[in-house]
Design a protein around this motif. Structure first.
Motif: not given
Length: 285
Positions: A47-53, A115-122
């Motif tokens: 289980l990996d959580e990824f989340g960053t802006d 995308q090239e900017a903004g939040r990526m989370r999941g």
């Protein structure tokens, strides 16, 4: 349970915090299952959580890489991810969408941010396959957010049902081998929720925002954000939110089979694992 059986509440059998890790072309993530603290929780392998802006944390994505012998489950909370494989399949994961990919006999795919900017989370979850299914043809179960049922059992309680069932509402994912439950729970501060877990399944709760109390009575234990609780002791899950909280609840039927695992291949024997490397190197995926 019959009418005279006492309620057996699930309790926290183990608790851990994920470890910083990187994967793909250097994507930063938190590894919760698949770490030295919890190498696996049958049938769950990772289980990996990824989340960053910060775009630099995810923009390189996950270029082409192979899989054989298990399933990958990607659930997006924020951001967009483009998936392509060498069988001609292509799809776009958007916020609230899920892709349940059965790698089976093998494929080569890429997962790249759209995308090239903004939040990526999941989250990405790896689910093992039984020996009889490891060499099946690859397949996908992909659903946008509009296909994920939202159940509101009570005021201040919302449950997105990806797999399994809540209050008679079933999620769209079907996998008879492990009969999974995968829920995304939102609780307002001070609210609680009780759910009957599938009997005999291994189960966990992972808090990604807020904080929960897991269990009932003397067995109740706190679970802060970015911690996972392995559940045990009973099938009735009782959760109470100390503050507004989001968490995933996942359960699956254990396979109880030997696991031979290295990198992107998960088989039952060392010989099968070596064959996977040979097949990949010789272009048979």
């Amino acid at each position: 349970m019959s009418a005279i059986d006492p309620i057996r509440y699930a309790r926290v059998a183990g608790r851990l915090r994920g470890m910083p890790a990187s994967d793909g072309a250097g994507v930063r993530l938190t590894r919760v299952i698949g770490s030295p603290q919890l190498p696996d929780l049958d049938p769950f392998l990772l289980l990996d959580e990824f989340g960053t802006d910060r775009a630099e944390d995810y923009i390189a994505g996950f270029p082409e890489h192979p899989h054989r012998g298990f399933e990958t489950v990607t659930y997006m909370l924020d951001g967009r991810m483009r998936h392509r494989d060498n069988k001609g399949h292509e799809g776009l994961l958007v916020p609230g969408g899920v892709q349940w990919m059965t790698a089976g006999s093998g494929l080569v795919h890429s997962e790249m941010p759209e995308q090239e900017a903004g939040r990526m989370r999941g989250f990405q979850l790896w689910v093992n396959l039984p020996a009889r299914d490891k060499m099946t043809a690859p397949r996908y179960q992909e659903f946008g957010p509009e296909r994920i049922p939202l159940v509101r059992p009570a005021e201040g309680v919302e449950v997105r049902v990806i797999a399994g069932e809540v209050d008679g509402v079933a999620g769209p994912i079907a996998q008879p081998a492990t009969d999974p439950l995968y829920l995304d729970l939102a609780l307002d501060a001070g609210r609680d929720w009780t759910h009957l877990l599938p009997e005999g399944h291994n189960a966990f709760v992972y808090v990604y925002e807020g904080a929960l109390t897991v269990g009932e009575g003397d067995d109740a234990r706190p679970l802060p954000a970015q911690e996972l609780a392995v559940l045990g002791g009973g099938d009735v899950l009782r959760l109470r939110a100390d503050v507004a909280t989001r968490a995933i609840i996942v359960a699956g039927r254990p396979l109880r089979e030997p696991v031979a695992r290295h990198g992107p291949f998960v088989m039952n024997t060392r010989e099968e694992l070596m064959q996977a490397f040979v097949d990949f190197q010789e272009g048979r995926f």
